[in-house]
Design a protein around this motif. Structure first.
Motif, short mmCIF file in Angstrom:
data_model
loop_
_atom_site.label_atom_id
_atom_site.label_comp_id
_atom_site.label_asym_id
_atom_site.label_seq_id
_atom_site.Cartn_x
_atom_site.Cartn_y
_atom_site.Cartn_z
N UNK A 24 0.86 -1.18 0.00
CA UNK A 24 0.00 0.00 0.00
C UNK A 24 0.90 1.23 0.00
N UNK A 25 0.76 2.07 -1.02
CA UNK A 25 1.58 3.28 -1.14
C UNK A 25 0.74 4.50 -0.80
N UNK A 26 1.27 5.31 0.12
CA UNK A 26 0.61 6.54 0.55
C UNK A 26 1.57 7.71 0.32
N UNK A 27 1.02 8.91 0.41
CA UNK A 27 1.84 10.12 0.33
C UNK A 27 1.96 10.69 1.73
N UNK A 29 3.36 13.44 4.82
CA UNK A 29 3.19 14.88 5.02
C UNK A 29 4.20 15.72 4.22
N UNK A 30 5.36 15.14 3.93
CA UNK A 30 6.38 15.85 3.14
C UNK A 30 6.16 15.69 1.63
N UNK A 31 5.12 14.96 1.25
CA UNK A 31 4.84 14.74 -0.17
C UNK A 31 5.57 13.56 -0.77
N UNK A 32 6.31 12.81 0.05
CA UNK A 32 7.04 11.64 -0.44
C UNK A 32 6.12 10.42 -0.45
N UNK A 33 6.35 9.54 -1.40
CA UNK A 33 5.59 8.29 -1.46
C UNK A 33 6.25 7.27 -0.54
N UNK A 34 5.42 6.53 0.17
CA UNK A 34 5.92 5.52 1.09
C UNK A 34 5.04 4.27 0.95
N UNK A 35 5.67 3.13 0.70
CA UNK A 35 4.94 1.87 0.55
C UNK A 35 5.22 0.97 1.74
N UNK A 36 4.21 0.21 2.13
CA UNK A 36 4.36 -0.72 3.24
C UNK A 36 3.46 -1.92 2.99
N UNK A 37 3.86 -3.09 3.49
CA UNK A 37 3.05 -4.29 3.27
C UNK A 37 1.81 -4.30 4.13
N UNK A 38 0.73 -4.80 3.56
CA UNK A 38 -0.53 -4.96 4.26
C UNK A 38 -1.05 -6.37 3.96
N UNK A 55 -4.86 3.06 14.06
CA UNK A 55 -5.17 4.50 14.04
C UNK A 55 -3.94 5.35 14.33
N UNK A 56 -3.01 4.81 15.10
CA UNK A 56 -1.85 5.59 15.51
C UNK A 56 -0.66 5.46 14.56
N UNK A 57 -0.84 4.87 13.39
CA UNK A 57 0.29 4.68 12.47
C UNK A 57 0.46 5.87 11.53
N UNK A 58 1.68 6.02 11.05
CA UNK A 58 1.98 7.08 10.08
C UNK A 58 1.20 6.87 8.79
N UNK A 59 0.97 5.61 8.43
CA UNK A 59 0.24 5.32 7.19
C UNK A 59 -1.20 5.81 7.27
N UNK A 60 -1.86 5.56 8.39
CA UNK A 60 -3.25 6.02 8.54
C UNK A 60 -3.29 7.54 8.58
N UNK A 61 -2.34 8.16 9.25
CA UNK A 61 -2.27 9.63 9.28
C UNK A 61 -2.09 10.18 7.86
N UNK A 62 -1.25 9.52 7.07
CA UNK A 62 -1.03 9.96 5.68
C UNK A 62 -2.31 9.84 4.86
N UNK A 63 -3.05 8.74 5.03
CA UNK A 63 -4.30 8.56 4.28
C UNK A 63 -5.35 9.59 4.69
N UNK A 64 -5.31 9.97 5.95
CA UNK A 64 -6.24 10.99 6.43
C UNK A 64 -5.98 12.32 5.71
N UNK A 65 -4.70 12.62 5.49
CA UNK A 65 -4.31 13.88 4.85
C UNK A 65 -4.35 13.80 3.32
N UNK A 66 -3.93 12.67 2.76
CA UNK A 66 -3.87 12.47 1.30
C UNK A 66 -4.52 11.12 0.98
N UNK A 67 -5.81 11.10 0.70
CA UNK A 67 -6.48 9.81 0.51
C UNK A 67 -6.17 9.07 -0.79
N UNK A 68 -5.49 9.70 -1.75
CA UNK A 68 -5.15 9.00 -2.98
C UNK A 68 -4.01 8.03 -2.70
N UNK A 69 -4.23 6.75 -3.00
CA UNK A 69 -3.27 5.70 -2.69
C UNK A 69 -3.11 4.75 -3.88
#
Length: 163
Positions: A24-27, A29-38, A55-69
């Protein structure tokens, strides 16, 4: 070639069925793409992809801010590669959690389904692209044949799906 919704959903469902993990690749807060296994859920693909996250992960925070994945699947042994782009939605749905839950998640959520950190994630697919070959050996033969003959290799098919 481009496939349309119903036919495309069926083809994608067939291709990703049984793939245990996705990237799963998210964007961030710095605008960088980050992928992680799910962990892929054992539900048939119908245009939505479901994950369970924290809820407390960086990935969920990123999706909250940038939902395009983007969600990527691969089965190299079968020559199958799938890339799905979509919109993430953070969902609270007890019935869906019950349907998706497995005791394996207790490793991440010690309180089980009652853990307040559980976050359901629904990815509504906008479109996808996939590559399907005839397996690793056959694809390598096609690539070698192309190199020897000086021609473009055609180790499989490549399709785009509009959802």
């Amino acid at each position: 070639m481009t496939q349309q919704s119903n036919e495309g959903v069926q083809e994608l469902s067939k291709l990703i069925h049984g793939v245990k993990f996705a990237m799963l690749t998210v964007q961030n807060a710095d605008g960088h793409l980050h992928a992680h296994p799910m962990t892929t859920q054992e539900v048939e693909f119908d245009g939505d992809i479901w994950f369970i996250g924290g809820k407390d992960t960086a990935q969920v925070a990123a999706m909250r801010q940038h939902p395009q994945v983007n969600v990527s699947y691969s089965r190299p042994d079968k020559g199958v590669y799938v890339s799905v782009n979509g919109t993430a939605e953070l969902v609270e749905d007890r019935e869906k959690l019950d349907a998706l839950w497995s005791d394996m998640y207790k490793a991440y959520f010690p309180e089980g389904k009652e853990d307040p950190n559980i976050q359901l994630i629904r990815i509504s697919a906008n479109g996808a692209e996939y590559w399907e070959g005839e397996g690793k050996v056959r694809s390598l033969i096609e690539i070698a044949r192309g190199m020897i003959k000086g021609e473009e290799a055609h180790p499989g098919k490549n399709e785009t799906v509009n959802l």
